[in-house]
Design an enzyme around this catalytic site. Structure first.
Site, PDB file in Angstrom:
ATOM      1  N   ASN A  47       0.869  -1.180   0.000  1.00  0.00           N
ATOM      2  CA  ASN A  47       0.000   0.000   0.000  1.00  0.00           C
ATOM      3  C   ASN A  47       0.904   1.227   0.000  1.00  0.00           C
ATOM      4  O   ASN A  47       1.483   1.568   1.032  1.00  0.00           O
ATOM      5  CB  ASN A  47      -0.907  -0.026   1.230  1.00  0.00           C
ATOM      6  CG  ASN A  47      -1.759   1.226   1.357  1.00  0.00           C
ATOM      7  OD1 ASN A  47      -1.794   2.059   0.451  1.00  0.00           O
ATOM      8  ND2 ASN A  47      -2.441   1.373   2.491  1.00  0.00           N
TER       9      ASN A  47
ATOM     10  N   LYS B  88       0.140   4.262  -0.292  1.00  0.00           N
ATOM     11  CA  LYS B  88      -0.492   5.443   0.331  1.00  0.00           C
ATOM     12  C   LYS B  88      -0.292   6.687  -0.556  1.00  0.00           C
ATOM     13  O   LYS B  88      -0.210   6.559  -1.766  1.00  0.00           O
ATOM     14  CB  LYS B  88       0.029   5.621   1.766  1.00  0.00           C
ATOM     15  CG  LYS B  88      -0.123   4.318   2.580  1.00  0.00           C
ATOM     16  CD  LYS B  88       0.063   4.498   4.044  1.00  0.00           C
ATOM     17  CE  LYS B  88      -0.131   3.155   4.759  1.00  0.00           C
ATOM     18  NZ  LYS B  88      -0.037   3.237   6.203  1.00  0.00           N
TER      19      LYS B  88
ATOM     20  N   HIS C  46      -9.503   1.201   4.973  1.00  0.00           N
ATOM     21  CA  HIS C  46      -8.213   1.388   5.657  1.00  0.00           C
ATOM     22  C   HIS C  46      -8.413   2.322   6.848  1.00  0.00           C
ATOM     23  O   HIS C  46      -9.208   3.268   6.779  1.00  0.00           O
ATOM     24  CB  HIS C  46      -7.183   1.965   4.685  1.00  0.00           C
ATOM     25  CG  HIS C  46      -5.794   1.904   5.238  1.00  0.00           C
ATOM     26  ND1 HIS C  46      -5.334   2.837   6.144  1.00  0.00           N
ATOM     27  CD2 HIS C  46      -4.789   1.019   5.047  1.00  0.00           C
ATOM     28  CE1 HIS C  46      -4.083   2.514   6.481  1.00  0.00           C
ATOM     29  NE2 HIS C  46      -3.740   1.423   5.823  1.00  0.00           N
TER      30      HIS C  46
ATOM     31  N   GLU D  43      -6.764   4.715   7.902  1.00  0.00           N
ATOM     32  CA  GLU D  43      -6.548   6.132   7.585  1.00  0.00           C
ATOM     33  C   GLU D  43      -7.801   6.729   6.944  1.00  0.00           C
ATOM     34  O   GLU D  43      -8.124   7.898   7.158  1.00  0.00           O
ATOM     35  CB  GLU D  43      -5.299   6.279   6.697  1.00  0.00           C
ATOM     36  CG  GLU D  43      -4.032   6.071   7.518  1.00  0.00           C
ATOM     37  CD  GLU D  43      -2.860   5.465   6.766  1.00  0.00           C
ATOM     38  OE1 GLU D  43      -2.854   5.470   5.523  1.00  0.00           O
ATOM     39  OE2 GLU D  43      -1.930   4.965   7.443  1.00  0.00           O
TER      40      GLU D  43
ATOM     41  N   GLU E  63      -5.242  -4.693  10.639  1.00  0.00           N
ATOM     42  CA  GLU E  63      -4.202  -3.683  10.830  1.00  0.00           C
ATOM     43  C   GLU E  63      -4.475  -2.920  12.126  1.00  0.00           C
ATOM     44  O   GLU E  63      -5.275  -1.973  12.135  1.00  0.00           O
ATOM     45  CB  GLU E  63      -4.206  -2.698   9.657  1.00  0.00           C
ATOM     46  CG  GLU E  63      -3.942  -3.335   8.320  1.00  0.00           C
ATOM     47  CD  GLU E  63      -3.383  -2.328   7.313  1.00  0.00           C
ATOM     48  OE1 GLU E  63      -2.295  -2.591   6.793  1.00  0.00           O
ATOM     49  OE2 GLU E  63      -4.007  -1.279   7.088  1.00  0.00           O
TER      50      GLU E  63
ATOM     51  N   GLY F 279       2.730   2.449  10.791  1.00  0.00           N
ATOM     52  CA  GLY F 279       3.690   3.537  10.610  1.00  0.00           C
ATOM     53  C   GLY F 279       4.393   3.954  11.882  1.00  0.00           C
ATOM     54  O   GLY F 279       5.044   4.993  11.933  1.00  0.00           O
TER      55      GLY F 279
ATOM     56  N   SER G  87       3.628  -2.037  10.333  1.00  0.00           N
ATOM     57  CA  SER G  87       5.074  -2.117  10.538  1.00  0.00           C
ATOM     58  C   SER G  87       5.661  -3.487  10.217  1.00  0.00           C
ATOM     59  O   SER G  87       6.571  -3.956  10.908  1.00  0.00           O
ATOM     60  CB  SER G  87       5.430  -1.692  11.970  1.00  0.00           C
ATOM     61  OG  SER G  87       5.026  -0.350  12.193  1.00  0.00           O
TER      62      SER G  87
HETATM   63  P1  13P Z   1       3.124   0.466   7.713  1.00  0.00           P
HETATM   64  O1  13P Z   1       3.644  -0.846   7.121  1.00  0.00           O
HETATM   65  O2  13P Z   1       3.842   1.667   7.206  1.00  0.00           O
HETATM   66  O3  13P Z   1       3.009   0.384   9.189  1.00  0.00           O
HETATM   67  O4  13P Z   1       1.619   0.620   7.151  1.00  0.00           O
HETATM   68  C1  13P Z   1       0.739  -0.428   7.236  1.00  0.00           C
HETATM   69  C2  13P Z   1      -0.467  -0.100   6.456  1.00  0.00           C
HETATM   70  O5  13P Z   1      -1.231   0.778   6.818  1.00  0.00           O
HETATM   71  C3  13P Z   1      -0.703  -0.842   5.206  1.00  0.00           C
HETATM   72  O6  13P Z   1      -1.977  -0.596   4.713  1.00  0.00           O
END
Ligand code: 13P
Length: 251
Positions: free
Chosen positions: A10, A12, A97, A99, A167, A173, A213
């Site tokens: 992803n 982003k 997601h 976010e 997640e 992150g 992560s």
């Molecule tokens: P990270 O791997 O940067 O923690 O992000 C995970 C994520 O949100 C994948 O959709």
């Protein structure tokens, strides 16, 4: 039999069109000959989709979008529909997601409408669920995740074209990964919940990715857990060598 692992990057809100094309070329070169046949895909931003689709042509990788709207077209300024994603070369879309939920106000009801529409149009869906730090601290992880799964799948007849992604928001992150035991516990609960909705056989066949992560150093341990079927990778997917190492851990 263990399910076929699925790993998706992803990306982003990162990378221009040209940078996306370069990254996908680097990923293909890194994965190259060692590609084992687990399912692998990337999810660039909307404007990079068509170009990335071209770069992925005749490769085994799938192309995913990071979001879509629940209508086909109309007066929805700034939105992109499932139909448009298919035409741009996507086979998959990430929906719900954290976010999107946290920063853009997507409710369980909106997520459910999007899942329904995307499946109806013929996209495969990666549906994300996960608790916040406060929810975990408050001991309601199971309640939150179960609610998100049940609501996200409300009225959905079948899950053959669906992947779930667990997640934990506190692990995204942040460099903090859930331990493989913490993740496994929630994955098993998700599978149980799906079994209650669709029966044991469908639940047994469902892939559940872990995200938060994931790195080359922790991927193998996570993917070895019985109910973890690959990963949804954020930060580490922006580095071709790291992403390829994670893919190899899923082989
Ligand atoms: P990270 O791997 O940067 O923690 O992000 C995970 C994520 O949100 C994948 O959709």
């Amino acid at each position: 039999m263990k399910r076929r692992n699925i790993v998706a990057g992803n990306w982003k809100m990162n990378l221009t069109v040209a940078e996306s094309r370069d990254l996908v070329s680097a990923v293909l070169a890194e994965i190259g000959a060692g590609f084992c046949g687990c399912e692998v895909g990337v999810a660039p931003n909307f404007v990079a989709l068509a170009e990335t689709a071209g770069a992925l042509e005749s490769s085994p990788l799938f192309l995913a979008a990071q979001n879509c709207h629940f209508e086909n077209d109309g007066a929805y300024t700034g939105e992109v529909s499932a139909r448009m994603l298919l035409a741009a070369g996507c086979s998959h879309v990430i929906i719900g997601h954290s976010e999107r939920r946290q920063l853009f106000g997507e409710t369980d009801a909106v997520v459910n409408r999007k899942v329904s529409k995307a499946l109806q149009e013929g996209l495969k869906v990666i549906l994300c669920v996960g608790e916040t730090f406060d929810e975990r601290e408050g001991g309601i992880t199971g309640d939150v995740v179960t609610r998100q799964v049940r609501a996200g799948l409300g009225g959905i007849a079948g899950i053959a074209d669906l992947v779930l992604a667990y997640e934990p928001v506190w692990a995204i992150g942040t460099g903090k990964t859930a331990t493989s035991e913490q993740a496994q516990e929630v994955h098993a609960l998700i599978r149980k919940t799906v079994g209650e909705l669709y029966g044991a056989e469908a639940a047994e066949g469902l892939r559940i990715q872990y995200g938060g992560s994931v790195k080359p150093s922790n991927a193998a341990e996570l993917f070895a857990m019985p109910d973890i079927d690959g990963g949804l990778i954020g930060g580490a997917s922006l580095n071709a060598a790291d992403f390829a190492a994670i893919v190899r851990a899923a082989c």
